[in-house]
Design an enzyme around this catalytic site. Structure first.
Site, short mmCIF file in Angstrom:
data_model
loop_
_atom_site.label_atom_id
_atom_site.label_comp_id
_atom_site.label_asym_id
_atom_site.label_seq_id
_atom_site.Cartn_x
_atom_site.Cartn_y
_atom_site.Cartn_z
CG LEU A 136 7.31 13.34 27.88
CD1 LEU A 136 6.57 14.44 26.89
CD2 LEU A 136 7.27 13.61 29.15
CB THR A 142 1.05 -0.01 33.82
OG1 THR A 142 0.37 0.86 33.68
CG2 THR A 142 1.49 -0.51 34.42
CE LYS A 171 -4.86 9.16 22.92
NZ LYS A 171 -5.64 10.90 23.31
CE LYS A 211 11.18 10.53 37.29
NZ LYS A 211 11.72 9.56 36.17
#
Length: 281
Positions: free
Chosen positions: A39, A60, A67, A197
């Site tokens: 994501l 990291t 890309k 989360k």
């Protein structure tokens, strides 16, 4: 009665997008975890390729390298944080961020350490042995502690700097925390990840309340975005592009409160309707 209706309407207007909205030309996006998961990579590429927006990525590793997004060197800045569980490493990254000429106005916390554990049929750590506790500590430090520290740093050191220097069009800020729908229902696997989360959910509620009460000139809008559950790594990879676009669309609309990514409804939709109905009972 009038007071109750007024409060509901104010909440509705905030939810549908009054106030801060993402502006591709004026905003700079800071993504925490922009290249260590699918994501994050998609978010970086969506902002850069589709909206030509400046992106700062703290992570990291820099897997954006090579890309298409890297063709626009002026739009992409990578800040290395070797270990999100190490406060010293976080401080070094924050110092580097503070010294940049470009200053973020949109913060997206996308730490997803341990998300792969939710794909298992059964929890990997059924017993709280040393290995389990070490893994739990790492996941919480990555997904929760680092997010809290970076968010607080932006509110105290970065956003006020923008407020003082930026033009009127660029004033206003966004804080986006990415959580998971797995925090809202029982789950047999990924408990360490889900617990971290759940902490993000609580932190988001706390920081949102704090920003409402705090006597500050900062105009900060908050949004918590819940990831859907994933069946496999391939499913996670396949959905990431559309999830990324959905999230950016929410920011363009100026969404406030919460949204479930890859869904037309949000928790806020239900709570708003329920709250409105209950005010008449």
């Amino acid at each position: 009665m009038k007071k109750t209706i007024y409060k509901v309407l104010v909440s509705f207007y905030q939810y549908v997008g009054l106030g801060k909205k993402f502006h591709p030309s004026h905003d700079t996006v800071l993504i925490i975890g922009g290249s260590s998961n699918e994501l994050g990579i998609e978010l970086c590429e969506t902002f850069i390729e589709d909206y030509h927006t400046k992106v700062i990525n703290i992570d990291t590793i820099d897997s954006i390298n090579g890309k298409n997004a890297r063709r626009s060197e002026k739009l992409y800045t990578f800040i290395s944080c070797k270990d999100f569980s190490d406060i010293k490493c976080l401080e070094e990254s924050m110092l580097y961020l503070q010294n940049l000429e470009i200053i973020p106005t949109v913060l997206i916390n996308n730490m997803q350490e341990g998300i792969e554990s939710t794909l298992l049929k059964e929890d990997k750590f059924l017993r709280l042995d040393e290995e389990s506790l070490n893994e739990f500590e790492k996941i919480v430090r990555y997904n929760l502690q680092s997010v809290i520290l970076i968010t607080k740093f932006c509110l105290s050191n970065i956003f006020p700097k923008v407020q003082a220097e930026a033009q009127e069009k660029a004033k206003g800020f966004y804080i986006v925390n990415i959580s998971s729908v797995l925090t809202l229902k029982p789950c047999k696997s990924g408990t360490h990840f889900i617990t971290s989360k759940c902490g993000i959910n609580s932190f988001h509620d706390g920081i949102t309340s704090e920003l409402k009460l705090k006597d500050s000139n900062l105009n900060v809008k908050t949004l918590i975005a819940y990831l859907p559950s994933f069946e496999s790594e391939a499913h996670w990879k396949r959905l990431s592009p559309s999830i990324s676009k959905h999230l950016v669309h929410c920011l363009l609309e100026g969404r406030y409160g919460d949204t479930i990514l890859e869904s037309k409804r949000s928790i806020g939709d239900i709570l708003l309707i329920t709250g409105f109905k209950s005010s008449f009972t």
